[in-house]
Enzyme design. Structure first.
Site, mmCIF file in Angstrom:
data_model
loop_
_atom_site.group_PDB
_atom_site.id
_atom_site.type_symbol
_atom_site.label_atom_id
_atom_site.label_comp_id
_atom_site.label_asym_id
_atom_site.label_seq_id
_atom_site.Cartn_x
_atom_site.Cartn_y
_atom_site.Cartn_z
ATOM 1 C CB SER A 29 -1.012 0.063 1.094
ATOM 2 O OG SER A 29 -1.986 0.981 1.068
ATOM 3 C CG HIS A 30 0.325 3.643 3.501
ATOM 4 N ND1 HIS A 30 -0.372 2.323 3.591
ATOM 5 C CD2 HIS A 30 0.670 3.966 4.620
ATOM 6 C CE1 HIS A 30 -0.530 2.133 4.704
ATOM 7 N NE2 HIS A 30 0.169 2.901 5.351
ATOM 8 C CG ASP A 64 -2.146 4.524 -1.726
ATOM 9 O OD1 ASP A 64 -2.890 4.790 -2.605
ATOM 10 O OD2 ASP A 64 -2.029 3.679 -0.871
ATOM 11 C CG ASP A 108 -2.591 0.072 -2.726
ATOM 12 O OD1 ASP A 108 -2.598 1.068 -2.258
ATOM 13 O OD2 ASP A 108 -3.230 -0.976 -2.073
ATOM 14 C CG ASP A 140 -5.649 1.449 -0.922
ATOM 15 O OD1 ASP A 140 -4.595 2.235 -0.634
ATOM 16 O OD2 ASP A 140 -5.634 0.553 -0.161
ATOM 17 N NE ARG A 141 -3.455 3.767 2.890
ATOM 18 C CZ ARG A 141 -3.540 3.756 4.217
ATOM 19 N NH1 ARG A 141 -3.444 4.701 4.937
ATOM 20 N NH2 ARG A 141 -3.352 2.301 4.965
ATOM 21 C CE LYS A 178 -7.357 1.846 2.465
ATOM 22 N NZ LYS A 178 -7.423 0.772 3.285
#
Length: 565
Positions: free
Chosen positions: A114-115, A280, A282, A284-285, A380
């Site tokens: 992710s982030h 971010d 991937d 999702d943010r 998300k």
């Protein structure tokens, strides 16, 4: 194609327990002999994927291409009928959720942390998503973890690597493989949700005074940003920056907040850009930031919920319900109350929203950790949230007002109606696990003994006084399946409605990460001056009290947080 299934002997590794979003460790941990293979085989031992279709994608971080080949070799040996793979192993987390749902796949394996930073000395992750497109629930991740503790062998088909750059249909041993355009299906999804015609018309009519900048932070969303903002909405190529996915994210930290997305913030302020946004690693943010106006994630989801039914075509038949993660501010609750909507409070982790969505109880939800989304998928979705804001702003300006309604004006209007939840999060990253546990134990002792209840705590710098109303551990009973999740965060509530939350995060790759969330509500009647205060100023007294009560600096040995959002 000839092939032979081989059985490789192995031994368990400690600590392969998936967190809220899969297994995350340093790359060098995953590169240990049999380590990655063990975890992938444990996934297949925990699900019944024989003769099924699986989706594979990820954020393109270092060690992804090799791991895709490992999944192919092990998955094919375990009887997977078909793999759908994003070109070059690139598929944002929201796009992967969409592909799983659109093509009715059995599930998917996503390669992402992710982030978190990427590169040979940083983080890697493997995450399993189920057939609804969302993260595997705890009963699945617990089963995977149990398998990792007893694994003695894994199965593999030893074939040459598949060329992941070529689109089309291929064979890999007994399995079929389809390599797809990573962007196409996702863009089509967003076109069916939002009023692209209205957005494009608004942007073209206000080119001079409403500039847009999207920052992909060298994560997965760069190609998605170009396809949407340049190709579909007609913005200049300069409206998208850092749009090439890189294995190490260009040496940056692909987390869209004021600390790590500083390049976006600096350019927005320097170039007088009305609407800036970042996503971010991937995808999702998201972060929304216009000149002089930062939108907290808590405010963002509340404003989207407020405008959705009126402005966004996808919600024209109504919003079923809204939700927030427990640490997220209560701003969305005030919107829900006025509109007569159900509002759910769930633990951190998108899978909890997914259950409510599948049951038809939830349309829009968000987490304070820059995650916002709806029931269009089961993850998300950073780019979705960014386009939602553009759709709302285009709608708010549809009658060509003499004064442009921008981010700042939209926030002001919202506070005048609903009041404002001053909110901030302090992250203390990679602290001593021992110190973090002592912090948790200290707060738990207060909760058990009730020793803080009715105590008064004054801020030396502001003179504000806060009286503790209650302390508790947040437990959650899922209203859909009745499952119980305990100890999801420690809460100190004050009599004025303020609260402080402490939580050990499950998204780090080593050490411990402690998060402190601080929220103070101010009613609309407080007036424009109080509602318009700087966040740090509005929270200063409460933060001092929170640090004093928790003895955080003493236990963690840190004077300042790593990141403030």
């Amino acid at each position: 194609m000839s092939f032979q299934v081989k059985k490789i002997s192995t031994k368990p590794y400690d600590g392969q327990k998936p967190g809220t979003s899969g297994l995350r460790k340093r790359v060098k941990v995953f590169q240990q002999e049999h380590y990655t293979e063990n975890f992938i085989q444990a996934i297949f031992d925990s699900i019944d994927a024989k003769d099924q279709t699986l989706v594979i994608g990820g954020d393109g971080r270092f060690f992804s291409p090799e791991t895709v080949q490992t999944i192919l070799r092990i998955g094919s040996a375990n009887g997977v009928a078909k793999f759908i793979i994003g070109q070059n192993a690139i598929l944002s987390t929201p796009a992967a959720s969409n592909i799983i749902r659109k093509f009715k796949a059995y599930g998917g394996i996503l390669l992402t942390a992710s982030h978190n930073p990427g590169g040979p000395d940083n983080d890697f992750g493997i995450k399993y998503n189920v057939s609804n497109g969302g993260p595997a629930p705890e009963n699945v991740t617990d089963k995977i973890f149990e398998k990792t503790k007893t694994i003695s062998s894994y199965k593999v088909i030893d074939l040459p690597p598949l060329d992941l750059a070529k689109l089309g249909n291929f064979e890999f041993g007994p399995s079929k493989v389809e390599i797809i355009d990573s962007v196409k299906d996702y863009v089509e999804l967003l076109e069916a949700i939002f009023d692209f015609k209205l957005i494009k018309s608004f942007l073209q009519a206000n080119q001079a005074k409403f500039k847009v900048l999207f920052d992909g932070m060298h994560g997965v969303t760069g190609p998605y940003g170009r396809a949407i903002f340049v190709d579909k909405l007609g913005l200049p190529a300069s409206s998208v920056q850092n749009a090439t996915p890189l294995p190490d994210f260009g040496g940056g930290h692909p987390d869209p907040n004021l600390t790590y997305a500083h390049e976006l913030v600096e350019r927005v302020e320097a170039d007088d850009i009305a609407f800036g946004a970042a996503s971010d690693g991937d995808g999702d943010r998201n972060m929304i930031y216009g000149k002089g106006a930062f939108v907290t994630p808590s405010d963002s989801v509340a404003i989207i919920a407020d405008w959705a039914e009126e402005a966004i075509p996808y919600f024209k038949n109504g919003v079923k319900g809204v939700a927030r993660s427990m640490p997220t501010s209560k701003q969305i609750e005030y919107v829900a109350k006025k509109k007569g909507l159900s509002c759910y409070e769930v633990p951190t982790g998108w899978k909890f929203f997914g259950n409510l969505m599948d049951a038809g109880k939830l349309s829009i939800c968000g987490e304070e950790s820059f995650g916002t989304g709806s029931d269009h998928i089961r993850e998300k979705d950073g780019v979705w949230a960014i386009v939602a804001w553009l759709n709302i702003l285009a709608f708010a300006n549809r009658d060509s007002p003499s004064q442009l309604v921008g981010i700042k004006e939209l926030l002001q209007k919202h506070y005048e109606v609903y009041g404002r939840s001053f909110f901030s999060r302090y992250d203390y990253e990679e602290v001593s696990s021992e110190g973090a546990q002592k912090l948790v134990d200290n707060i738990n002792a207060h909760i058990t003994q009730g020793s803080l209840k009715s105590t008064q705590h004054a801020s030396k710098s502001t003179g504000q006084s806060f009286a503790v109303a209650e302390t508790l551990n947040f437990d959650y009973t899922d209203p859909v399946d009745g499952s119980v999740s305990r100890n999801q965060g420690q809460i100190i509530r004050f009599e004025d409605g303020s609260r402080v939350v402490f939580r050990l995060s499950g998204t780090g790759s080593q050490g411990a990460t402690v998060r402190m969330y601080v929220e103070r509500y101010v009613a609309p009647s407080a007036g424009a001056v109080e509602l318009g205060r700087d966040t740090a100023e509005g929270l200063k007294g409460l933060i001092e009290v929170a640090l004093e009560i928790s003895k955080l600096k003493e236990f963690l040995g840190r004077e300042k947080p790593t990141v403030i959002t």
